[in-house]
Scaffold this motif. Structure first.
Motif, mmCIF file in Angstrom:
data_model
loop_
_atom_site.group_PDB
_atom_site.id
_atom_site.type_symbol
_atom_site.label_atom_id
_atom_site.label_comp_id
_atom_site.label_asym_id
_atom_site.label_seq_id
_atom_site.Cartn_x
_atom_site.Cartn_y
_atom_site.Cartn_z
ATOM 1 N N GLY A 125 11.894 21.605 4.299
ATOM 2 C CA GLY A 125 12.312 22.526 5.347
ATOM 3 C C GLY A 125 11.251 22.739 6.232
ATOM 4 N N THR A 126 11.207 24.004 6.996
ATOM 5 C CA THR A 126 10.115 24.209 8.142
ATOM 6 C C THR A 126 8.857 24.510 7.442
ATOM 7 O OG1 THR A 126 10.648 26.430 7.786
ATOM 8 C CG2 THR A 126 12.018 25.494 9.290
ATOM 9 N N ALA A 127 7.817 24.349 8.240
ATOM 10 C CA ALA A 127 6.529 24.676 7.657
ATOM 11 C C ALA A 127 6.332 26.105 6.650
ATOM 12 C CB ALA A 127 5.458 24.749 8.919
ATOM 13 N N ASN A 129 8.877 27.461 5.242
ATOM 14 C CA ASN A 129 9.670 27.257 3.864
ATOM 15 C C ASN A 129 8.732 26.493 2.786
ATOM 16 O OD1 ASN A 129 11.992 28.392 4.994
ATOM 17 N ND2 ASN A 129 12.924 26.616 5.547
ATOM 18 N N THR A 130 7.965 25.484 3.373
ATOM 19 C CA THR A 130 7.408 24.825 2.559
ATOM 20 C C THR A 130 6.002 25.720 1.846
ATOM 21 O OG1 THR A 130 7.824 22.694 3.967
ATOM 22 C CG2 THR A 130 5.859 22.687 2.433
#
Length: 162
Positions: A125-127, A129-130
């Motif tokens: 996912g996005t930064a 989300n990660t």
């Protein structure tokens, strides 16, 4: 449940009772001697905080602890799913804790052990989300390791806890 299954269940319970089996968390089980008796070292990190919180959730917060639990947390994240473009899309976090239990009154070590486990998370996912997934994986890992510590303590406490 058929009557055969009920009879088998009742007979199994009777056999367990006859062999000295008692539930670890029962009113007279070995876990009772540990409730409120172990004070974990003050946490110095988020992982330590999550570990101590889980230990206190399961063993109660100590009022007048007999034992001190010291621990050392080691974590190693490793990329395990890598695309042909060399982008990591999944991580595994391996963790271990080496711990000792010391009698506070005598300063004598009464037990030591080591627990290991792992968990993983997706990095697709996005930064944000990660980062959230990594934090959640770390929290899950500390819960798993705390539960393993408690299992060892309950299993061995008959030999050292009073």
């Amino acid at each position: 449940m058929s009557s055969f299954n009920r009879r088998l269940f009742v007979l199994s319970l009777a056999a367990l009772g006859g062999c000295g089996f008692q539930p670890a968390y029962g009113p007279t089980g070995p876990a009772k001697a540990l409730r409120g008796q172990i004070r974990a070292a003050d946490p110095t990190s988020r992982d330590g905080f999550n570990l101590v919180r889980r230990l206190e959730d399961r063993l109660d917060q100590p009022d007048n602890a007999k034992y001190a639990l010291n621990y050392e947390i080691t974590k190693t994240p490793e990329g395990v799913a890598i695309t042909p473009e060399q982008v990591v899309t999944r991580y595994t976090v391996e963790g271990s804790i080496v711990f000792t239990v010391t009698d506070i009154a005598t300063d004598a070590q009464v037990y030591s052990g080591r627990v290991n486990s792992f968990t993983s998370y997706s990095a697709t996912g996005t930064a944000l989300n990660t980062q959230s997934a990594a934090r959640d994986a770390d929290d899950r890992l500390m819960t798993i390791l705390a539960d393993q510590i408690i299992t060892q303590l309950v299993a061995t406490s008959a030999g050292w806890a009073t």
